[in-house]
Write a protein that holds these residues in place. Structure first.
Motif, PDB file in Angstrom:
ATOM      1  N   LYS A  41      -0.630  -8.628   7.620  1.00  0.00           N
ATOM      2  CA  LYS A  41      -0.552  -7.012   7.265  1.00  0.00           C
ATOM      3  C   LYS A  41      -1.397  -6.766   6.304  1.00  0.00           C
ATOM      4  O   LYS A  41      -1.350  -7.651   5.165  1.00  0.00           O
ATOM      5  CB  LYS A  41       1.190  -6.878   6.989  1.00  0.00           C
ATOM      6  CG  LYS A  41       1.765  -5.422   6.358  1.00  0.00           C
ATOM      7  CD  LYS A  41       2.881  -5.575   6.554  1.00  0.00           C
ATOM      8  CE  LYS A  41       3.431  -4.324   5.496  1.00  0.00           C
ATOM      9  NZ  LYS A  41       4.494  -4.110   5.242  1.00  0.00           N
ATOM     10  N   GLY A  77       0.709  -0.102   6.907  1.00  0.00           N
ATOM     11  CA  GLY A  77       1.693   0.309   7.836  1.00  0.00           C
ATOM     12  C   GLY A  77       1.348   0.159   9.334  1.00  0.00           C
ATOM     13  O   GLY A  77       2.034   0.074  10.337  1.00  0.00           O
ATOM     14  N   LEU A 120       5.268   4.800   5.524  1.00  0.00           N
ATOM     15  CA  LEU A 120       6.631   4.311   5.642  1.00  0.00           C
ATOM     16  C   LEU A 120       7.482   4.100   4.491  1.00  0.00           C
ATOM     17  O   LEU A 120       8.723   3.828   4.793  1.00  0.00           O
ATOM     18  CB  LEU A 120       6.137   2.844   6.297  1.00  0.00           C
ATOM     19  CG  LEU A 120       5.475   3.007   7.691  1.00  0.00           C
ATOM     20  CD1 LEU A 120       5.216   1.625   7.960  1.00  0.00           C
ATOM     21  CD2 LEU A 120       6.461   3.321   8.648  1.00  0.00           C
ATOM     22  N   ASP A 158       3.117  -2.899  10.555  1.00  0.00           N
ATOM     23  CA  ASP A 158       4.470  -2.266  10.504  1.00  0.00           C
ATOM     24  C   ASP A 158       4.686  -1.932  12.047  1.00  0.00           C
ATOM     25  O   ASP A 158       5.727  -2.123  12.805  1.00  0.00           O
ATOM     26  CB  ASP A 158       5.032  -1.548   9.635  1.00  0.00           C
ATOM     27  CG  ASP A 158       5.059  -2.214   8.197  1.00  0.00           C
ATOM     28  OD1 ASP A 158       5.320  -3.480   8.137  1.00  0.00           O
ATOM     29  OD2 ASP A 158       4.510  -1.883   7.138  1.00  0.00           O
ATOM     30  N   ASP A 160       3.404  -8.320  -2.186  1.00  0.00           N
ATOM     31  CA  ASP A 160       4.248  -9.228  -2.257  1.00  0.00           C
ATOM     32  C   ASP A 160       5.560  -8.376  -1.500  1.00  0.00           C
ATOM     33  O   ASP A 160       6.269  -7.561  -2.069  1.00  0.00           O
ATOM     34  CB  ASP A 160       4.734  -9.337  -3.637  1.00  0.00           C
ATOM     35  CG  ASP A 160       5.977 -10.334  -3.913  1.00  0.00           C
ATOM     36  OD1 ASP A 160       6.739 -10.591  -3.015  1.00  0.00           O
ATOM     37  OD2 ASP A 160       6.160 -10.892  -4.930  1.00  0.00           O
ATOM     38  N   LYS A 189      -3.326   7.869  -2.220  1.00  0.00           N
ATOM     39  CA  LYS A 189      -2.004   7.796  -2.248  1.00  0.00           C
ATOM     40  C   LYS A 189      -1.665   8.400  -3.683  1.00  0.00           C
ATOM     41  O   LYS A 189      -0.366   8.487  -4.087  1.00  0.00           O
ATOM     42  CB  LYS A 189      -1.683   6.175  -2.664  1.00  0.00           C
ATOM     43  CG  LYS A 189      -1.662   5.374  -1.231  1.00  0.00           C
ATOM     44  CD  LYS A 189      -0.915   5.870  -0.306  1.00  0.00           C
ATOM     45  CE  LYS A 189      -1.010   4.903   0.999  1.00  0.00           C
ATOM     46  NZ  LYS A 189      -0.245   5.496   2.159  1.00  0.00           N
ATOM     47  N   ARG A 208      -0.676   0.838  -1.400  1.00  0.00           N
ATOM     48  CA  ARG A 208      -1.999   0.613  -1.636  1.00  0.00           C
ATOM     49  C   ARG A 208      -2.626   1.244  -2.689  1.00  0.00           C
ATOM     50  O   ARG A 208      -2.055   2.534  -2.835  1.00  0.00           O
ATOM     51  CB  ARG A 208      -2.964   0.953  -0.403  1.00  0.00           C
ATOM     52  CG  ARG A 208      -2.614   0.047   0.634  1.00  0.00           C
ATOM     53  CD  ARG A 208      -3.750   0.391   1.981  1.00  0.00           C
ATOM     54  NE  ARG A 208      -3.300   1.541   2.650  1.00  0.00           N
ATOM     55  CZ  ARG A 208      -4.256   2.514   2.744  1.00  0.00           C
ATOM     56  NH1 ARG A 208      -5.327   2.415   1.912  1.00  0.00           N
ATOM     57  NH2 ARG A 208      -3.901   3.731   3.241  1.00  0.00           N
ATOM     58  N   GLY A 241      -0.876  -6.718  -6.827  1.00  0.00           N
ATOM     59  CA  GLY A 241      -0.684  -7.767  -5.589  1.00  0.00           C
ATOM     60  C   GLY A 241      -0.032  -7.392  -4.383  1.00  0.00           C
ATOM     61  O   GLY A 241       0.429  -6.030  -4.582  1.00  0.00           O
TER      62      GLY A 241
END
Ligand code: ADP
Ligand code: GLC
Length: 507
Positions: free
Chosen positions: A40, A43, A407, A46, A382, A331, A326, A380
């Motif tokens: 992944k 999204g 999402l 997902d 996580d 964004k 991201r 990172g």
């Protein structure tokens, strides 16, 4: 005496009537470059990961073809070799079948193309792999061959290609499929910012006739445009929210492909993403310090303490905002960096988990460095920490300049972490703004704002903080989000109907 069921011998079973097409199970091949939980980067994974189970309930058997990245090959259970191709775009390849959890998979195992660890698209220095055109052409032509019935036992009724990495599926069908079995294609756009554009030098490797390098085919401003070609030839196109389906028809939102999309608009659908409500369930989430539901929201405090500990922030009661994203211009993270002093001045704290463009990362980090007690950034990726942030922060900021769906505003709602979103694309479609009427009706699930600027972000945060001070209104907003129907049921039904329509149209 009643009838003894055991003794009532039935005669020979009557022939079962032919099942109407609408009730027959439909085999569909999905084609994608990533799939949660195997691999992944965003999204897309997902969505690709959630669709098989969601569609199974609508009579669709969705098998997904993935490139054989190390994590994918390692996660394949019960792998069987279905085809071997000694020369496949520069080396040998095999098509493996198997499953991961309950999802049926096909894997294109071609080590010369995919046996590379880390981000699937980028090398260790963060640059696109120089052979990406070849790598995803190989994936798409493999899918087309499966569609043509060239791999024994596989006969998909529809091919569902995701994003530019699979966009050549309809192109290969068009140019190389004459006289072969034909499965109609659906191309889903998850993000028009990524188009798969390559220099003409890659052409010789694509195995397409020269006639295809034209404006009626793949040629795109002198380059090769994977997405452009896919949009031209797909039987149907979808994108991941109704609003984004409108936005991409405009010059401002079409990213150079708006004219092509307007030409195909009769075949363009907007189907909003759902959330995997099993993977995202605050009542059963092992990543949380404390699980909870809509009636036990006070338990979220333990998760907030855990966040403070993880991020090295002092314990405090002031509102905690988060971002899980991201870190890219899309964004709107730079807007948050610009507004950060004022956001902190207004009384909020912020924790960020993300990775992305170096310039965006460092803008955020230097703004955060000015407020070590109130702002913390973790660069990172996580998955567990992302869940914890949802489980303990008060609100999640999603100030995107454009957002095909998004999402985290869905997972935010599911966790009572109120989404504060720009009114664009799927964000506009999936959050009910806390305006006066929505609050009065108890249906508000978040905060939307219109002005895409640092002032706009600040204004939205200030409004959020005012709402947060009204405990009753805030709780009602959290609960409305947690009880909203955020799963895949409705959208999976729309995909299933579209597949059936395509399958029926194709003789
Ligand atoms: P996009 O696909 O454009 O990145 P989406 O909101 O559709 O945006 O999906 C992003 C997905 O990736 C969500 O599941 C989100 O929780 C997850 N995600 C993003 N960044 C991180 C990160 N740094 N760590 C963990 N999960 C992340
Ligand atoms: C893309 C989009 C995002 C969308 C995701 C899944 O990465 O940026 O908005 O939610 O795909 O469809």
């Amino acid at each position: 005496m009643g009838i003894d069921a055991a003794g009532a011998r039935p005669g020979p079973a009557p022939p079962s009537p032919p099942q109407p097409a609408s009730q027959r199970r439909l085999p569909v091949l999905g084609v994608a470059s990533e799939m949660f939980p195997l691999l992944k980067t965003g999204g897309l994974a997902d969505v690709v990961g959630a669709l098989p189970a969601a569609l199974a309930e609508h009579g669709v058997d969705l098998t997904t073809l993935l490139p054989g990245h190390p994590a994918v090959v390692a996660g394949l259970e019960g792998g069987q070799v279905r085809a071997q191709w000694p020369e496949w775009f520069g080396g040998p390849a095999r098509v493996l079948s198997g499953r991961h959890r309950n999802a049926e998979l096909l894997v294109l195992d071609a080590p010369h193309l995919y046996a590379r660890h880390g981000n699937p698209y980028l090398d260790a220095s963060g640059r696109d792999w120089s052979d990406n055109a070849l790598r995803y052409a190989a994936l798409a032509l493999a899918a087309a061959r499966i569609g043509w019935g060239e791999v024994d036992g596989l006969a998909p009724a529809v091919l569902h290609a995701h994003d530019w990495q699979a966009a050549l599926v309809p192109v290969y069908q068009h140019y190389l499929g004459a006289g072969k079995r034909r499965a109609p294609t659906l191309l889903t756009l998850h993000n028009l910012a990524f188009q798969g554009q390559f220099g003409a030098a890659a052409w010789a490797q694509l195995r397409l006739p020269d006639a295809a390098f034209s404006t009626q085919g793949l040629e795109y401003h002198g380059d090769i445009g994977f997405l452009k070609g896919g949009l031209h030839f797909a039987d149907a196109i979808s994108t991941v929210s109704p609003s984004y389906a409108e936005e991409i028809l405009t010059l401002a939102g079409g990213m150079g492909l708006d004219a092509m999309l307007r030409w195909r608009r009769e075949r363009l659908h907007g189907i909003v993403n759902g959330l995997d409500t099993e993977a995202w369930d605050p009542a059963h989430d092992p990543a949380l310090a404390r699980t909870y539901d809509a009636d036990t929201l006070e338990r979220r405090a333990a998760n907030r303490r855990e966040i403070e500990a993880c991020f090295g922030l002092p314990e405090a009661e002031s509102p905690l905002l988060c971002m899980v994203s991201r870190l890219t211009t899309q964004k709107g993270i730079d807007l948050v960096a610009q507004a950060l002093d004022a956001i902190v001045g207004a009384g909020a704290r912020l924790v960020v988990l993300g990775a992305g463009e170096a310039a965006v990362e460092s803008a955020l980090q230097s703004a955060a460095a000015r407020h070590p007690q109130r702002v913390a950034v973790r660069i990172g990726y996580d998955e567990s920490l992302a869940h914890l942030l949802h489980g303990g922060a008060d609100a999640i900021l999603v100030p995107s300049r454009f957002e095909p769906c998004g999402l985290t505003q869905l997972s935010g709602q599911r966790y009572g972490c109120v989404p504060v979103v720009a009114r664009v694309g799927g964000l506009a479609d999936t959050v009910i703004d806390a305006n006066h009427a929505a609050i009065a009706a108890g249906v508000a699930t978040g905060v939307q704002f219109g002005e895409l600027s640092a002032e706009g972000v600040l204004g939205a945060v200030q409004r959020t903080l005012r709402l947060h001070r009204d405990r009753a209104a805030w709780r009602s907003m959290q609960r409305a989000g947690m009880r909203a129907d955020l799963g895949w049921r409705a959208s999976a039904g729309l995909y299933a109907a579209l597949y059936r329509q395509l399958a029926q149209e194709t003789p």
